[in-house]
Design an enzyme around this catalytic site. Structure first.
Site, PDB file in Angstrom:
ATOM      1  N   SER A 166      14.974  22.209 -15.479  1.00  0.00           N
ATOM      2  CA  SER A 166      13.954  23.087 -15.693  1.00  0.00           C
ATOM      3  C   SER A 166      14.321  24.264 -16.223  1.00  0.00           C
ATOM      4  O   SER A 166      15.358  25.066 -15.686  1.00  0.00           O
ATOM      5  CB  SER A 166      13.226  23.109 -14.339  1.00  0.00           C
ATOM      6  N   GLU A 193       9.582   9.102 -16.435  1.00  0.00           N
ATOM      7  CA  GLU A 193       8.514   9.570 -16.795  1.00  0.00           C
ATOM      8  C   GLU A 193       7.845   9.205 -18.334  1.00  0.00           C
ATOM      9  O   GLU A 193       6.840   8.627 -18.378  1.00  0.00           O
ATOM     10  CB  GLU A 193       8.241  11.118 -16.521  1.00  0.00           C
ATOM     11  N   HIS A 200       0.751  -1.312   0.056  1.00  0.00           N
ATOM     12  CA  HIS A 200       0.024   0.000  -0.091  1.00  0.00           C
ATOM     13  C   HIS A 200       0.917   1.209  -0.066  1.00  0.00           C
ATOM     14  O   HIS A 200       0.375   2.188   0.397  1.00  0.00           O
ATOM     15  CB  HIS A 200      -0.830  -0.030   1.081  1.00  0.00           C
ATOM     16  N   LYS A 243      16.342  22.117 -10.378  1.00  0.00           N
ATOM     17  CA  LYS A 243      15.668  20.856 -10.534  1.00  0.00           C
ATOM     18  C   LYS A 243      16.459  19.970 -11.114  1.00  0.00           C
ATOM     19  O   LYS A 243      17.158  20.382 -12.123  1.00  0.00           O
ATOM     20  CB  LYS A 243      14.333  21.282 -11.477  1.00  0.00           C
TER      21      LYS A 243
END
Ligand code: ARG
Length: 472
Positions: free
Chosen positions: A291, A304, A170, A297
């Site tokens: 970024s 992704e 979970h 970043k």
């Protein structure tokens, strides 16, 4: 479409379509626009040449065409291969697809003898064999890339076979595991994926060439010869099925979809692990991007994108399933729509497999941070319950209850289980001794799970050794 599209369609040089004997007018431009497939099926050129060569050699050896004609055809095909390999081949929309583009070029190079190549053959069995050869190669490549990914995972798993990390259920801390064990879970998944591609290959490896349009051929062709020369196990046994089945592609796309699903799960974990809140692993600049506005970043874009590719790949399986659904036997032009989704899916899968293997080799775990997290969240509570069962002979349900009370006591005081005093333990269950502390560390917890396939480093190493042998 090229400029040529407005000229004669699929012309044979005399202003007549290759199939135009019974036609007196040209197709509408829109007809050509919807019909033409050379833009995408040019990717089948190597397979189309292989099929044509096998067919020509068989026609010669069976005496269906004269050897001199056959030799001319083979020489012409060799020239065409050269043009295709060097990028000088003239792809033309007016010849519709790769099959007629090559045949038209052959006619330009060797004259009317070119027309003999299509004896005892149809574009229906031609495209069926080309596409099968392409999908077979794609399945082989995918299996090989899966094995390369498994090797990348194995190398990291071996280095970190006893590096502790939290195991989750979970996505809540559950029990300590090792990073090596976690990576080996994916080695198992990708191993099954590779075997699905091998299974699909075994079933698809029958040759449809010689089924001709749909009913077979009246010429004395030798389908066993062409099948063997193209590396197939045997010819397909029903000519209608040969030209109208695409389940070999559906099966390969299913294997691709399952693989992409597994890749997306690992990609998701990489996204989680690289976020500073987890901080479990770091990727180098090679596999991250910055970024344009936030200078701090470092984004795991490759992970992704791999996570997203399953959409495209599963979409391709859906597309082809719907294309095939409800089609009457035998060939229908609908099947021309089999190629784009299949090419797209395998392009996406290959890139994902390569990028994932690259990222796995690139990552470095922060072992201190993972080990600290492995002990958080009362992750050794099950070990306490198991100790009560073993040492005090308590029924597991009672042990579970006692452990729950200990967790509650620790939580109220903001402590870990191992930080509770013996007096505090004994206030909950008087028979607890200080022997209990030995099982409350994450390292002891992991090391104790020696059951086959468990997270104990010795078990993990045994599985690594087995896989290394399998993949050697
Ligand atoms: N371009 C076609 C395809 O991809 C080749 C077969 C066409 N056959 C036909 N009878 N029109 O399916």
């Amino acid at each position: 479409m090229t400029d040529n599209a407005s000229k004669s369609p699929a012309a044979n040089g005399q202003g007549q379509a290759m199939w135009g004997g019974r036609f007196s007018a040209k197709p509408a431009e829109l007809m050509q626009a919807i019909n033409v497939s050379i833009g995408f099926d040019k990717r089948l050129w190597a397979q189309d040449l292989a099929g044509s060569r096998a067919h020509a050699r068989m026609l010669i050896s069976q005496g269906v065409i004269a050897s001199s004609d056959g030799e001319e055809i083979l020489e012409g095909l060799a020239k065409i291969e050269d043009e295709l390999a060097t990028g000088t081949f003239p792809f033309r929309d007016e010849y519709e697809d790769i099959h007629m583009n090559i045949e038209a070029r052959l006619r330009e190079l060797i004259g009317p003898t070119a027309g003999r190549l299509h004896t005892a053959r149809s574009r229906n069995d031609q495209v069926a064999v080309d596409f099968r050869l392409w999908v077979r190669d794609a399945a082989d490549r995918s299996a090989a890339q899966l094995e390369a990914l498994q090797k990348a995972l194995l190398a990291q798993a071996e280095t970190y076979a006893d590096a502790l990390m939290p195991g989750f259920t979970h996505l809540q801390p559950a029990q300590p595991v090792t990073f090596g064990h976690h990576l080996m879970a994916y080695v198992e998944m990708f191993g099954r994926d590779a075997s699905r591609f091998r299974d699909a290959r075994a079933r698809m490896n029958e040759c449809p060439l010689g089924a001709a349009a749909l009913a077979g051929s009246p010429f004395p062709i030798d389908r066993h010869q062409t099948a063997a020369s193209l590396g197939f196990d045997r010819p397909t046994a029903n000519s209608l099925d040969s030209v109208s089945s695409r389940d070999f592609a559906l099966e390969a796309l299913s294997a691709a979809s399952i693989t992409a699903t597994h890749l997306s799960r690992l990609a998701e974990e990489i996204v989680l692990w690289t976020t500073p809140m987890f901080g479990f692993i770091k990727l180098t600049d090679a596999f991250t991007t910055g970024s344009s506005i936030m200078p701090q970043k470092k984004n795991p874009d490759a992970a992704e994108l791999i996570r997203a590719k399953v959409g495209r790949i599963l979409g391709s399986l859906t597309t082809l399933t719907v294309v095939m659904k409800g089609l009457p036997l035998a060939y229908s032009k609908d099947m021309q729509e089999d190629k784009v989704p299949t090419f797209e899916a395998f392009d996406a899968l290959e890139l994902s497999l390569l990028a994932m293997a690259g990222m796995i080799a690139d990552l470095t775990p922060n072992t201190e941070k993972m080990a600290a997290a492995a002990g958080a969240g009362f992750s050794t509570a099950t070990d306490l319950a198991d100790w009560l069962v073993r040492e005090l002979n308590m029924p597991f349900r009672d042990a579970h209850h006692v452990t729950g009370s200990a967790v509650k006591a620790a939580e109220t005081q903001g402590l870990d289980l191992a930080e509770l005093s013996l007096a505090e333990f004994q206030a909950i269950e008087p028979r607890i001794t200080d022997g209990v502390y030995a099982v409350l560390t994450p390292a002891a917890s992991a090391a104790s799970r020696m059951s086959y396939g468990g997270t104990a480093p010795a078990q993990v190493r045994a599985q690594i050794a087995r896989w290394k042998e399998t993949l050697a």
